[in-house]
Design an enzyme around this catalytic site. Structure first.
Site, PDB file in Angstrom:
ATOM      1  N   GLN A  98      28.467  20.551  52.083  1.00 12.76           N
ATOM      2  CA  GLN A  98      28.906  19.717  50.970  1.00 12.76           C
ATOM      3  C   GLN A  98      28.253  18.340  50.987  1.00 12.76           C
ATOM      4  O   GLN A  98      28.638  17.460  50.220  1.00 12.76           O
ATOM      5  CB  GLN A  98      30.435  19.562  51.017  1.00 12.76           C
ATOM      6  CG  GLN A  98      31.185  20.864  50.856  1.00 12.76           C
ATOM      7  CD  GLN A  98      32.686  20.720  51.079  1.00 12.76           C
ATOM      8  OE1 GLN A  98      33.205  19.621  51.230  1.00 12.76           O
ATOM      9  NE2 GLN A  98      33.383  21.841  51.111  1.00 12.76           N
ATOM     10  N   HIS A 162      33.832  17.925  53.443  1.00  7.37           N
ATOM     11  CA  HIS A 162      34.830  16.886  53.170  1.00  7.37           C
ATOM     12  C   HIS A 162      34.308  15.479  53.448  1.00  7.37           C
ATOM     13  O   HIS A 162      34.918  14.692  54.158  1.00  7.37           O
ATOM     14  CB  HIS A 162      36.106  17.148  53.977  1.00  7.37           C
ATOM     15  CG  HIS A 162      36.856  18.359  53.550  1.00  7.37           C
ATOM     16  ND1 HIS A 162      38.174  18.581  53.896  1.00  7.37           N
ATOM     17  CD2 HIS A 162      36.491  19.445  52.807  1.00  7.37           C
ATOM     18  CE1 HIS A 162      38.576  19.731  53.391  1.00  7.37           C
ATOM     19  NE2 HIS A 162      37.563  20.278  52.721  1.00  7.37           N
ATOM     20  N   GLU A 259      46.270  16.511  44.636  1.00  5.38           N
ATOM     21  CA  GLU A 259      47.115  15.377  44.286  1.00  5.38           C
ATOM     22  C   GLU A 259      46.394  14.360  43.425  1.00  5.38           C
ATOM     23  O   GLU A 259      45.188  14.169  43.555  1.00  5.38           O
ATOM     24  CB  GLU A 259      47.591  14.658  45.554  1.00  5.38           C
ATOM     25  CG  GLU A 259      48.431  15.492  46.494  1.00  5.38           C
ATOM     26  CD  GLU A 259      48.789  14.761  47.776  1.00  5.38           C
ATOM     27  OE1 GLU A 259      49.494  15.368  48.601  1.00  5.38           O
ATOM     28  OE2 GLU A 259      48.378  13.581  47.938  1.00  5.38           O
ATOM     29  N   TYR A 269      49.478   8.286  52.865  1.00  3.89           N
ATOM     30  CA  TYR A 269      49.734   9.321  51.866  1.00  3.89           C
ATOM     31  C   TYR A 269      50.049  10.683  52.479  1.00  3.89           C
ATOM     32  O   TYR A 269      50.227  11.655  51.764  1.00  3.89           O
ATOM     33  CB  TYR A 269      48.561   9.369  50.876  1.00  3.89           C
ATOM     34  CG  TYR A 269      48.576   8.150  49.995  1.00  3.89           C
ATOM     35  CD1 TYR A 269      49.147   8.182  48.736  1.00  3.89           C
ATOM     36  CD2 TYR A 269      48.133   6.924  50.481  1.00  3.89           C
ATOM     37  CE1 TYR A 269      49.242   7.036  47.957  1.00  3.89           C
ATOM     38  CE2 TYR A 269      48.215   5.776  49.723  1.00  3.89           C
ATOM     39  CZ  TYR A 269      48.772   5.835  48.462  1.00  3.89           C
ATOM     40  OH  TYR A 269      48.883   4.695  47.706  1.00  3.89           O
ATOM     41  N   TYR A 280      45.216  27.944  54.238  1.00  5.12           N
ATOM     42  CA  TYR A 280      44.298  28.909  53.646  1.00  5.12           C
ATOM     43  C   TYR A 280      44.328  30.244  54.376  1.00  5.12           C
ATOM     44  O   TYR A 280      44.242  31.312  53.766  1.00  5.12           O
ATOM     45  CB  TYR A 280      42.857  28.368  53.709  1.00  5.12           C
ATOM     46  CG  TYR A 280      42.487  27.365  52.657  1.00  5.12           C
ATOM     47  CD1 TYR A 280      42.585  27.669  51.305  1.00  5.12           C
ATOM     48  CD2 TYR A 280      41.997  26.116  53.009  1.00  5.12           C
ATOM     49  CE1 TYR A 280      42.228  26.746  50.332  1.00  5.12           C
ATOM     50  CE2 TYR A 280      41.632  25.180  52.052  1.00  5.12           C
ATOM     51  CZ  TYR A 280      41.746  25.502  50.719  1.00  5.12           C
ATOM     52  OH  TYR A 280      41.394  24.589  49.762  1.00  5.12           O
TER      53      TYR A 280
END
Length: 400
Positions: A98, A162, A259, A269, A280
């Site tokens: 990614q 990520h 979210e 958070y 998963y």
């Protein structure tokens, strides 16, 4: 009289060139999803052939658009002609997984201040970390120069997932949201709960990269003083509310649990100790839902659990243009998995379920932006041969 910026953004003169006439043939009419009172729109293909674009930014006073490609190219698009150029001087990136060249944002005082800000995945001895940097933009030479690395979300990890990351400006500071690098430990020692590093956090810096003295963790032992909030999973959408100035972000959850959050100074958070998602691998809960604990800041909107009820976001902006009056103050967020552009009505901190724009076109929406000239909406998708699209009101709905 319309400004030159308006003309460069808005498809209003079909006779400008043969290219523009060809562009007219690509217009397709779509009704807006949902409520009958919402505006109808059509879609124009502005440019074609972008290779896995990740982010875009309009150049104030110029009308052209900077577009990052994850493989490491920075492109510049003329929305009038559809011409695509390429800039030199881009930092070296690691595009595995990614990673790659990610977000881009233009200095708030551009063009007087010629800086553009970039995030990317950088490599060191096979490991990677998310980088924030800035460089001077020379539009005559189509080049970046004087590249400065402002921040590295170290340590470097043996992970290619990520990274986050999105950039916004507010009150003379730059804010950046990072991902948690895909660590699967769901306990209290998860990296997103560790404020010694900014993975799974947002940071706040002065525009030159220095740390403001009033950041919440300045002076705290073993804390990264750049951190503004933490306990996030993978932030891929950030924007500033046009009325309140609050920073809103959207982040990916784990099999649901996506979210929308409003960022507060020093806020935790909850990831991965509070989440609406499930594992998963097992399909089982691993955390308490936010509404069953007051230990962490709860999202203003969430999805999950499970893949059927989720909204993996990328790209986000409030609509503030004039082209779609009915959408004033609505939130636009790209949906990667379900392949549509979400349009959310917002009332204070209350967020509706989304209307689905561009559904059925197979587009993993990666970023969305509103043209500052005319309020048309620009969209890019995560694809190796991606178009740059523009949403405009239908002819009988166009604003005068």
């Amino acid at each position: 009289m319309k400004s030159l910026s308006f003309l460069s953004c808005f498809f209003s003169k079909l006779t400008r060139s043969g290219a523009m006439l060809a562009l007219a043939a690509t217009l397709v009419a779509f009704p807006a999803c949902g409520n009958a009172e919402q505006a109808a729109y059509h879609v124009a293909t502005v440019a074609e052939g972008l290779d896995t674009p990740w982010a875009m930014a309009f150049l104030p006073g110029d009308g052209r658009i900077l577009v990052t490609e994850r493989g490491g190219r920075l492109r510049i698009v003329d929305p009038g002609s559809g011409d695509i150029g390429e800039l030199t001087g881009v930092p070296e990136v690691d595009a595995r997984g990614q990673g790659g060249l990610l977000d881009i944002a233009v200095h708030p005082a551009f063009p007087e201040e010629g800086w553009v800000y970039l995030t990317w995945a950088g490599e060191d001895r096979g490991r990677t970390a998310t980088h924030l940097g800035r460089a001077m933009l020379d539009l005559d030479e189509l080049a970046l120069s004087d590249l400065e690395v402002l921040y590295v979300a170290d340590p470097f990890f043996d992970s290619t997932a990520h990274y986050g990351s999105r950039i916004v400006f507010r009150d003379g500071y730059v804010f950046v949201g990072f991902g948690d690098r895909n660590f699967k430990n769901f306990g209290p020692d998860h990296i997103a709960q560790d404020i010694s590093n900014a993975n799974g956090a947002t940071i706040r810096l002065a525009l030159d990269g220095s740390v403001p003295e009033d950041n919440p963790f300045v002076g705290q032992q073993d804390a990264d003083p750049a951190i503004w909030s933490y306990g996030h999973r993978n932030i891929q959408a950030m924007t500033v509310h046009p009325d309140t100035g609050a920073i809103w972000l959207a982040e990916h959850g784990e099999s649901g649990g996506d979210e929308i959050n409003i960022v507060t100074r020093g806020g935790n958070y909850g990831w991965p100790l509070a989440s609406y998602g499930v594992d998963y691998r097992t399909g089982q809960p691993f955390a308490v839902p936010h509404d069953e604990t007051d230990e962490f800041i709860a999202p203003v909107h969430h999805w999950g659990p499970g893949r059927t009820d989720h909204f993996p976001p990328s790209g986000m902006t409030f609509y503030t243009g004039e082209a779609f009056a009915e959408w004033q103050g609505h939130l636009l967020v790209g949906n990667l998995y379900h392949r549509y552009l979400g349009l959310f009505a917002v009332d204070g901190e209350s967020v509706s379920s989304p209307e689905r724009l561009l559904e059925g076109r197979g587009l993993r929406i990666r970023d969305v932006a509103v043209c500052p000239g005319d309020g048309s909406i620009y969209v890019i998708a995560d694809d190796s041969d991606s178009p740059l699209l523009r949403l405009e009101p239908t002819a009988n709905d166009a604003r005068q």
